[in-house]
Design a protein around this motif. Structure first.
Motif, PDB file in Angstrom:
ATOM      1  N   THR A   5       7.407  -0.912  -2.792  1.00  0.00           N
ATOM      2  CA  THR A   5       6.206  -1.167  -1.982  1.00  0.00           C
ATOM      3  C   THR A   5       6.370  -2.328  -1.012  1.00  0.00           C
ATOM      4  O   THR A   5       5.519  -2.530  -0.147  1.00  0.00           O
ATOM      5  CB  THR A   5       4.998  -1.470  -2.884  1.00  0.00           C
ATOM      6  OG1 THR A   5       5.223  -2.719  -3.577  1.00  0.00           O
ATOM      7  CG2 THR A   5       4.776  -0.361  -3.905  1.00  0.00           C
ATOM      8  N   ASN A  20       5.357  -2.715   2.636  1.00  0.00           N
ATOM      9  CA  ASN A  20       6.041  -1.504   3.086  1.00  0.00           C
ATOM     10  C   ASN A  20       5.327  -0.230   2.622  1.00  0.00           C
ATOM     11  O   ASN A  20       5.910   0.634   1.979  1.00  0.00           O
ATOM     12  CB  ASN A  20       7.494  -1.520   2.599  1.00  0.00           C
ATOM     13  CG  ASN A  20       8.328  -0.430   3.243  1.00  0.00           C
ATOM     14  OD1 ASN A  20       8.087  -0.037   4.371  1.00  0.00           O
ATOM     15  ND2 ASN A  20       9.318   0.070   2.513  1.00  0.00           N
ATOM     16  N   ARG A  21       4.046  -0.148   2.978  1.00  0.00           N
ATOM     17  CA  ARG A  21       3.281   1.076   2.712  1.00  0.00           C
ATOM     18  C   ARG A  21       2.530   1.452   3.991  1.00  0.00           C
ATOM     19  O   ARG A  21       1.295   1.548   4.007  1.00  0.00           O
ATOM     20  CB  ARG A  21       2.308   0.859   1.552  1.00  0.00           C
ATOM     21  CG  ARG A  21       2.946   0.290   0.290  1.00  0.00           C
ATOM     22  CD  ARG A  21       1.914   0.110  -0.817  1.00  0.00           C
ATOM     23  NE  ARG A  21       1.699   1.364  -1.510  1.00  0.00           N
ATOM     24  CZ  ARG A  21       0.591   1.651  -2.208  1.00  0.00           C
ATOM     25  NH1 ARG A  21      -0.426   0.795  -2.243  1.00  0.00           N
ATOM     26  NH2 ARG A  21       0.474   2.809  -2.830  1.00  0.00           N
ATOM     27  N   GLU A  23       2.004   4.073   5.581  1.00  0.00           N
ATOM     28  CA  GLU A  23       1.207   5.303   5.609  1.00  0.00           C
ATOM     29  C   GLU A  23      -0.226   5.069   5.156  1.00  0.00           C
ATOM     30  O   GLU A  23      -1.127   5.857   5.478  1.00  0.00           O
ATOM     31  CB  GLU A  23       1.870   6.379   4.723  1.00  0.00           C
ATOM     32  CG  GLU A  23       1.856   6.118   3.230  1.00  0.00           C
ATOM     33  CD  GLU A  23       2.899   5.108   2.752  1.00  0.00           C
ATOM     34  OE1 GLU A  23       2.950   4.840   1.533  1.00  0.00           O
ATOM     35  OE2 GLU A  23       3.663   4.588   3.598  1.00  0.00           O
ATOM     36  N   ASN A  26      -0.492  -0.510   4.504  1.00  0.00           N
ATOM     37  CA  ASN A  26       0.010  -1.583   3.631  1.00  0.00           C
ATOM     38  C   ASN A  26      -1.030  -2.098   2.634  1.00  0.00           C
ATOM     39  O   ASN A  26      -1.021  -3.274   2.252  1.00  0.00           O
ATOM     40  CB  ASN A  26       0.568  -2.738   4.469  1.00  0.00           C
ATOM     41  CG  ASN A  26       1.744  -2.302   5.320  1.00  0.00           C
ATOM     42  OD1 ASN A  26       2.601  -1.542   4.875  1.00  0.00           O
ATOM     43  ND2 ASN A  26       1.777  -2.743   6.563  1.00  0.00           N
ATOM     44  N   ASP A  66      -5.791  -0.752  -2.218  1.00  0.00           N
ATOM     45  CA  ASP A  66      -5.551   0.686  -2.115  1.00  0.00           C
ATOM     46  C   ASP A  66      -6.751   1.447  -2.685  1.00  0.00           C
ATOM     47  O   ASP A  66      -7.199   1.185  -3.799  1.00  0.00           O
ATOM     48  CB  ASP A  66      -4.273   0.998  -2.907  1.00  0.00           C
ATOM     49  CG  ASP A  66      -3.856   2.450  -2.856  1.00  0.00           C
ATOM     50  OD1 ASP A  66      -4.684   3.310  -2.496  1.00  0.00           O
ATOM     51  OD2 ASP A  66      -2.701   2.722  -3.202  1.00  0.00           O
TER      52      ASP A  66
END
Length: 261
Positions: A5, A20-21, A23, A26, A66
């Motif tokens: 991640t 590093n998400r 899509e 983050n 998230d």
């Protein structure tokens, strides 16, 4: 260091941590927290590391929690929620108290808990297009774990206003309230951060660490505490190897050795 991640790279004595998400802009979850905690625990022992840059992959810096993770925590017990919240609080404190400078390269939106990662950076430079919001109240919660650091950075008055309203801010507003230090045109962000890195690297590493400690600890002290604390700090630095080198370099009009490290 195999992370899923986040990404970590090191260029000479500068570490770069990247959410590093891309899509999902983050957004963070329990795995992001775990991987960030693990990484900061690892790099704290790297004596060659002098600066950490925190940034995001893609168009966003960090969009907060998230949504899928939030759906799961809704069904958790108080104790389960408390455990996860404590880990998040530990992460923010670990970044805030990291002994080397942490520079926020805010490449895009920082929303909700994402603003916490901005607040714990020592210096934060944002792209002009970046947006910010303490949006927690919009879903019936508050910016609790990030609160102490945001209040330290912006002051109680601005924090009250923005925590209560959840106002969406542009980069200028974020600078004006003190959340970030500056903003630049999007295509100038890399150059601005590189210039800042060079400026920090021209300073003594131990002196920089002590400057962080000074700013962090003195506000909570009484005069009877901060007078001996500050006097002892400067006395120790003056006789330290770094202090001796720095003063000798200044008096003899040369660069101190850490400038060429």
């Amino acid at each position: 260091m195999n992370y899923t991640t986040i990404k970590f790279s090191k260029e000479k004595n500068v570490g770069i941590i990247t959410f590093n998400r891309p899509e999902i802009h983050n957004a963070f979850n329990s795995l992001v927290i775990d991987e960030m905690l693990s990484l900061f625990e690892l790099i704290i022992d790297d004596e060659n590391l002098r600066i950490v840059i925190l940034t995001g992959e893609g168009k966003s810096f960090c969009a907060g929690a998230d949504l899928n993770w939030m759906r799961s925590v809704v069904n958790q017990s108080f104790d389960e929620n408390l455990e996860e919240s404590n880990r998040l609080a530990d992460l923010f404190h670990k970044i805030y108290s990291f002994p080397r400078p942490v520079i926020g390269k805010i490449n895009g939106a920082a929303i909700g808990g994402g603003t916490g990662f901005v607040a714990v950076c020592d210096i934060a430079i944002a792209a002009e297009s970046a947006k910010f919001s303490f949006s927690e109240v919009k879903i019936g919660v508050v910016p609790a774990c990030i609160g102490p650091y945001v209040i330290k950075k912006m002051g109680e008055g601005k924090a009250r206003e923005l925590f209560i309203t959840g106002e969406r801010m542009d980069a200028k507003r974020a600078r004006d309230v003190g959340l970030i230090n500056n903003y630049v045109a999007d295509d100038k962000l890399d150059h601005a951060v590189e210039s800042l890195v060079k400026l920090v690297l021209s300073s003594g590493p131990e002196a920089v660490a002590m400057a962080k400690k000074l700013v962090s600890e003195v506000p909570g002290m009484t005069p009877d505490q901060f007078k001996p604390f500050t006097a002892e700090m400067i006395a120790k630095l003056r006789i330290s190897d770094e202090g001796q080198e720095g003063m000798d370099a200044f008096l003899n009009k040369r660069n101190p050795k850490w400038v060429n490290d």
